[in-house]
Design an enzyme around this catalytic site. Structure first.
Site, PDB file in Angstrom:
ATOM      1  N   LYS A  43       0.834  -1.196   0.000  1.00 27.45           N
ATOM      2  CA  LYS A  43       0.000   0.000   0.000  1.00 27.45           C
ATOM      3  C   LYS A  43       0.875   1.254   0.000  1.00 27.45           C
ATOM      4  O   LYS A  43       1.931   1.290   0.617  1.00 27.45           O
ATOM      5  CB  LYS A  43      -0.907  -0.007   1.232  1.00 27.45           C
ATOM      6  N   LYS A  48       7.578   0.967   1.830  1.00 28.07           N
ATOM      7  CA  LYS A  48       8.277   0.107   0.862  1.00 28.07           C
ATOM      8  C   LYS A  48       9.694   0.601   0.584  1.00 28.07           C
ATOM      9  O   LYS A  48      10.630  -0.182   0.519  1.00 28.07           O
ATOM     10  CB  LYS A  48       7.496   0.044  -0.450  1.00 28.07           C
ATOM     11  N   LYS A  74       8.116   9.901  -8.320  1.00 27.13           N
ATOM     12  CA  LYS A  74       8.634  10.779  -7.267  1.00 27.13           C
ATOM     13  C   LYS A  74      10.137  10.587  -7.074  1.00 27.13           C
ATOM     14  O   LYS A  74      10.760  11.377  -6.370  1.00 27.13           O
ATOM     15  CB  LYS A  74       7.913  10.507  -5.933  1.00 27.13           C
ATOM     16  N   ASP A 161      -0.104   0.831  -4.727  1.00 29.40           N
ATOM     17  CA  ASP A 161      -0.942  -0.320  -5.016  1.00 29.40           C
ATOM     18  C   ASP A 161      -0.835  -0.695  -6.496  1.00 29.40           C
ATOM     19  O   ASP A 161      -0.566   0.145  -7.346  1.00 29.40           O
ATOM     20  CB  ASP A 161      -2.412  -0.026  -4.692  1.00 29.40           C
TER      21      ASP A 161
END
Length: 301
Positions: A43, A48, A74, A161
């Site tokens: 998510k 992560k 990003k 996701d």
């Protein structure tokens, strides 16, 4: 690589790469060679990039040659390793009008903590283009410059996701996929859908589910209950440590933070996880739930 390739023919019958999907297909020439390849999903905002970077650092401290590929426009996957925001592959391709032959490895790959090599694939502006195309072009560049031949471990840190075939593209390259999840409704709900995407990719590619990394959680009871119901297993557990939050602010890995019992324990857990993944994670044939089923499954009265 075409953005929309025809269905893949398997054993003399046409199969779609995921039910009802038309996705970026992998050119066999773009397969990553002998390195162990892992894709990290979860998510959005679950940690992560923090997990990927510390895992890359742990692999490097075990003596492995590591490449981390950030797959997010990003381009913030690797800054705790490099101490800076790196230009993306798309950024540097634009500077040469997408003539990839004009690029040098040092234009888009940078060395980070303990020799970890870092690449930020980047992506198209929001609402335009295909993230899978960007991943494919990044791997092509790495192969053209022979940068994968001296690599032991490749980690794809994947955007949020799974929302389309493009963002599932790293699964075409990976041997194992892991999901980062907290012990809460939202990240487990998202994990269930990610597991379904991995299962769809496994029909036509070598990728298999390795397990779950519990993150930012004091307990793991809901994750463990979900694992038992679906056939997953927990690979590691990292509690919600303020030192991990501060490491992001200090733009460094957890291994560079001041030693405390909590930090030392987390670093040991990362090294244990890296050693386990290097030794080989058993492939899991997890069975994801339908959305309504997991909605009823999660939580308590």
């Amino acid at each position: 690589m075409a953005l929309f390739d025809p269905p893949i023919r398997t054993r003399d019958r046409l199969t779609l790469d995921g039910e009802g999907s038309v996705q970026v297909a992998l050119d066999p020439a773009d397969r990553i060679g002998t390195a162990k390849v892992f894709a990290v999903y979860g998510k959005g905002g679950i940690g992560k990039s923090t997990t990927s970077s510390n895992l890359s650092a742990a692999f490097s401290l075990l003596g492995k040659r590591v490449l981390q590929i950030g797959c997010d426009p990003k381009h913030d996957s690797t800054f705790t390793l490099t101490k800076k925001l790196m230009p993306t592959v798309i950024d540097v391709l634009e500077t040469v009008e997408f003539h990839a032959e004009e690029l040098r490895p040092e234009d888009y790959m940078f060395e980070g903590f303990n020799g970890v090599m870092c690449v930020e694939a980047g992506g198209p502006p929001a609402g335009t283009g295909c993230g899978g195309y960007v991943v494919g072009q990044t791997v092509k560049l790495l192969k053209q410059h022979h940068l994968l031949e001296d690599t032991d471990v490749v980690i794809f840190d994947v955007l949020g996701d799974v929302v389309c075939g493009g963002f599932a593209a790293p699964l075409q390259h990976a041997e194992r996929a892991v999901v980062v999840a907290a012990n809460d409704f939202d990240s487990i709900f998202a994990m269930n859908r990610i597991v379904a995407a991995i299962k769809a990719k496994a029909r036509n590619y070598d990728v298999r589910m390795a397990g779950v990394i519990a993150n930012r959680s004091a307990a793991t009871d809901e994750i463990d209950r979900f694992n038992e119901a679906t056939g997953l297993k927990r690979l590691a557990h990292f509690p919600d440590l303020d030192a991990i939050r501060r490491s992001r602010l200090k733009k460094c890995t957890l291994f560079e933070m001041e030693s405390t019992p909590e930090v030392d324990a987390a670093c040991l857990e990362y090294k244990r996880l890296a050693a386990q993944m290097w030794a080989g994670c058993e492939p899991l044939d997890a069975q994801p739930m339908k959305d309504r089923e997991i909605f009823e499954f999660l939580g308590f009265e």
